[in-house]
Enzyme design. Structure first.
Site, PDB file in Angstrom:
ATOM      1  CB  SER A   1    -132.518 -49.063 -11.599  1.00  0.00           C
ATOM      2  OG  SER A   1    -132.345 -47.884 -12.342  1.00  0.00           O
TER       3      SER A   1
ATOM      4  CG  ASP B   1    -132.871 -42.057  -7.633  1.00  0.00           C
ATOM      5  OD1 ASP B   1    -132.042 -41.645  -8.461  1.00  0.00           O
ATOM      6  OD2 ASP B   1    -133.317 -43.210  -7.640  1.00  0.00           O
TER       7      ASP B   1
ATOM      8  CG  HIS C   1    -130.216 -44.534  -8.931  1.00  0.00           C
ATOM      9  ND1 HIS C   1    -131.566 -44.654  -9.192  1.00  0.00           N
ATOM     10  CD2 HIS C   1    -129.613 -45.503  -9.670  1.00  0.00           C
ATOM     11  CE1 HIS C   1    -131.765 -45.640 -10.053  1.00  0.00           C
ATOM     12  NE2 HIS C   1    -130.597 -46.174 -10.360  1.00  0.00           N
TER      13      HIS C   1
END
Length: 761
Positions: free
Chosen positions: A608, A694, A729
């Site tokens: 991330s 995501d 995600h």
């Protein structure tokens, strides 16, 4: 999760949803979607799929950039899907020789895990609540059983295979997940009277949840179904109303609604936040006396309260929002009076309380505030939790979490800072925090403890005596011995002299530098460094598969994180963001200089915002690593933060700066954003992993980055892209799928560090 945690997380919402939109600003252009059968991407160097180039100009502040891979933004384009699938096939081809190792690692994780297990029951109302996992099943079943003796706070003994007396299955996630490739549970909330369950599910991975209601007395589902919620649900005290949130087009939770159970009436909007910089959260105090709405940006917050006995009333603000001031609220009862405890970072007497302090104020007049816990620079106050008999302060010092407790039964009058007694930790490195304390009246406090080498433990603390009662230790099968591993702390020195904490764990057979038999070892260095998030030394079953093969694991607590207080965060964001990247590089160089490893044996990993770190590091110091693993990487940061039409770009401006309106921020981000700065240089092997659904970091970012890396890298090292086609995600769902994913990653890391050599064909 108690409300203090909701508020704390709101203050750092993190990288958030980005869904495909037409073209970047100032162009409005995109490649057309074709209904024709997509062509197979051509093969380039090393057989990698070659992405076509569609020149698309982007102009800001007099700077024009031609983005040739922006067409990969549209996941509805069959050609985009064909490209992702071709990259998946290429990745599988280049990792096929690791199939046996992956199978071995999966078997090791499985053999060390107690598959049929039960969590320690946690008391709430008239029931004990717990979860069960069963061998062969991907997900947990959520259960409860009635409390026999209201005065008995000792949880029933864990029984992995036998139902407890009166056991009721509230929700079996395995049944809910049937027929879906992905499953995530959002809300799981029982009304105070124990009669109703509100739960929400996501079967796509885009974090849009469908909320449903179940009568726990009959097992029947109500016809009330609410789609596209934000995931949580909060009951009123009377069990007649549920509060939930919805998101705007930018995926920002912005509205709180009240649903009247079974009434058949339209839901009532009770709160809306129009400012795009703010997220909205909903919860209740542990005392159940107040419903609370929290509104938070990265740097400013506001809390609203409502008596739970008046669920149709109006929420009132505890303190008006002031730009740059963050605060959270907890309800406490001290000496028979109701107070709010307010954790804040206001400025007092010209001093900014950057590491936060705690004020106390009467509930009926929150503006009448008195300092309760003063500000200490370098001691970052994170939460204050109130129980009937205790106050608990959670904070950070010296890059480690701390917990202190004040026993209200032993204090005459208002407690002071000296009344808080710190919970001792046995190890040099550890994770520590409150865990599973649902009841305001609990006579004992539960906390979780663990370290790199000690499996997670759940304790109950008898506050008056200090006695710790071990409720459960994470089972690790196969004869695990903590004595086989060693954890240590070192400090790397940044170019500006800043000391960067490193948390290190290794097998005892791997000699530390400077000791007899020491030699450079295979090493994985992990980093994040954003949103004031802290990564503490915690136990991992899957990590054992690396440590047992002679690898060293290092957490680099770089600036931009929260491990060393608010100053640590402030000096790694916006116009100081590059400190995050150079801290990581300096940490890696320290490990080489100390003799822990060599560049040919070191892999870097982050996900991330940590994926942004990986992309920046790949550009800055590719020669330092023999592999870089970037999961759901935020590597096209400038393009994303420039476009306010993308979800949550506006709220991210407080974290990264506003390049759309500020040319200084634009130039600064332009100088480090990974995708924009890929150049013709020899990159190490890179594995990028992303997910098609995501909404926090679009798959587009990894796809564009890999396309440019494959085009420009002057080395023959493989640049790989792996896209989960049915996930979000957090990656795949289901524990066995997650073990497979972990095995894939670990096998690649072992191969790149030289800890494993594939057998010759």
């Amino acid at each position: 999760m108690d409300f203090a945690e909701v508020l704390r997380r709101l203050a750092r919402p993190g990288l958030t949803g980005r869904v495909p939109q037409p073209g970047p600003p100032e162009t409005g252009q995109r490649s057309p979607v074709s209904d024709a059968t997509p062509s197979t991407p051509a093969a380039g160097r090393n057989g990698a799929p070659v992405a076509k180039k569609v020149p698309l100009p982007r102009t800001h502040h007099g700077d024009t950039v031609i983005d040739e891979y922006e067409w990969l933004r549209d996941k509805d384009d069959p050609e985009v899907i064909a490209y992702l699938e071709a990259q998946n096939a290429y990745t599988e081809e280049h990792t096929a020789q690791l199939a046996g190792l992956r199978a071995d690692i999966f078997g090791e994780i499985k053999s060390r895990t107690k598959e049929t297990d039960m969590s320690v029951p946690s008391r709430r109302g008239g029931f004990w609540y717990y979860g069960r996992t069963t061998e062969g099943k991907q997900y947990a079943a959520h259960c409860r059983c009635p409390i026999g003796d209201a005065d008995d706070w000792t949880p029933p003994e864990v029984s992995e295979t036998t139902p407890l007396s009166g056991e009721q299955v509230l929700l079996d996630a395995n049944l809910e997940a049937q027929g879906h490739d992905f499953f995530s549970l959002g809300a799981l909330s029982v009304s105070d009277d124990g009669n109703w369950l509100a739960y929400s599910t996501d079967v796509v991975g885009d974090e849009r949840y469908t909320l449903r209601f179940k009568d726990l007395r009959t097992g029947e589902l109500l016809p009330d179904v609410i789609a596209d919620t934000a995931g949580g649900a909060v009951w009123s005290a009377d069990g007649a109303h549920v509060f939930y949130q919805t998101v705007d087009e930018a995926w920002r939770p912005d509205t709180v609604w009240r649903h009247d159970i079974g009434a058949g009436t339209d839901d009532v909007k009770v709160f809306h936040e129009p400012d795009e910089r703010y997220w909205v959260g909903m919860g209740s105090t542990r005392s159940d006396k107040y419903l609370m709405i929290a509104v938070g940006s990265k740097i400013t917050s506001e809390c609203y309260v409502l008596d739970t006995t008046d669920p149709t009333g109006e929420f009132r603000s505890v303190a008006p929002r002031v730009e740059g001031v963050e605060y959270t609220v907890e309800h406490a009862e001290i000496g028979g009076r109701d107070y709010f405890l307010i954790v804040h970072n206001e400025e007092r007497d010209g001093v900014k309380y950057e590491d936060f302090a705690v004020d106390i104020a009467p509930v009926d007049d929150p503006s009448d505030r008195t300092e309760f816990i003063g500000h200490r620079r370098g001691v970052r106050v994170e939460d204050v939790d109130a129980f009937r008999d205790y106050l608990v302060l959670s904070y950070r010092a010296d890059a480690l979490p701390r917990v202190s407790i004040a026993d209200l039964r032993r204090i005459d009058g208002m407690p002071v800072a000296e009344d808080f007694i710190e919970v001792a930790a046995a190890q040099e490195l550890f994770s520590l925090g409150l865990a599973g304390n649902r009841e305001w009246t609990t006579p004992r406090l539960r906390f979780g403890y663990g370290s790199f080498i000690e499996p997670s433990e759940l304790f109950e603390l008898e506050v008056t005596t200090g006695e710790r009662i071990l409720l459960k230790r994470q089972p690790v099968l196969g004869g695990y011995d903590p004595g086989d591993y060693v954890q240590t702390r070192e400090w790397a020195t940044a170019a500006d002299g800043t000391q960067i904490p490193l948390s290190i764990v290794r097998h005892r057979d791997v000699a530390a530098p400077g000791t007899e038999g020491a030699a450079p070892a295979p090493l994985l260095i992990y980093g994040y460094g954003s949103y004031e998030a802290s990564y503490d030394p915690g136990f991992s079953v899957s990590r054992l598969s690396m440590l047992d093969r002679g690898m060293v694991f290092v957490l680099a607590h770089v600036r931009g994180g929260g491990e060393m207080g608010r100053h640590w965060y402030e000096t790694g964001k916006t116009l100081t963001k590059k400190n995050t990247f150079t801290d990581f590089v300096d940490s890696a160089r320290h490990l080489v200089a100390r003799g822990w490893t060599t560049p040919g044996q070191m892999v870097a990993e982050g996900g991330s915002a940590g994926g942004l770190l990986m992309g920046a590091v790949a550009n800055l110091a590719p020669e330092l690593f023999n592999g870089i693993l970037a999961s759901v990487p935020f590597v096209d940061a400038l393009n994303s933060i420039l476009d306010p039409s993308l979800p949550l770009t506006v709220i991210e401006w407080d974290e990264w700066g506003d390049p759309l309106h500020d040319p200084v921020v634009y130039e600064y981000m332009r100088s480090y954003t990974p995708y924009e700065n890929v150049t013709a240089q020899p990159y190490p092997p890179i594995l990028a992993q992303t997910s098609l659904n995501d909404t926090r970091v679009l798959f587009t970012e990894a796809a564009k980055w890999v396309a440019r890396l494959q085009e420009l890298s002057t080395s023959d090292n493989p640049i790989l892209l792996k896209t989960e086609m049915s996930a979000g995600h957090g990656g795949v769902s289901g524990r066995y799928k997650q073990w497979e994913e972990a095995s894939f990653e670990i096998a690649w890391i072992l191969a790149q560090t030289g800890a494993y050599t594939a057998p010759a064909e």
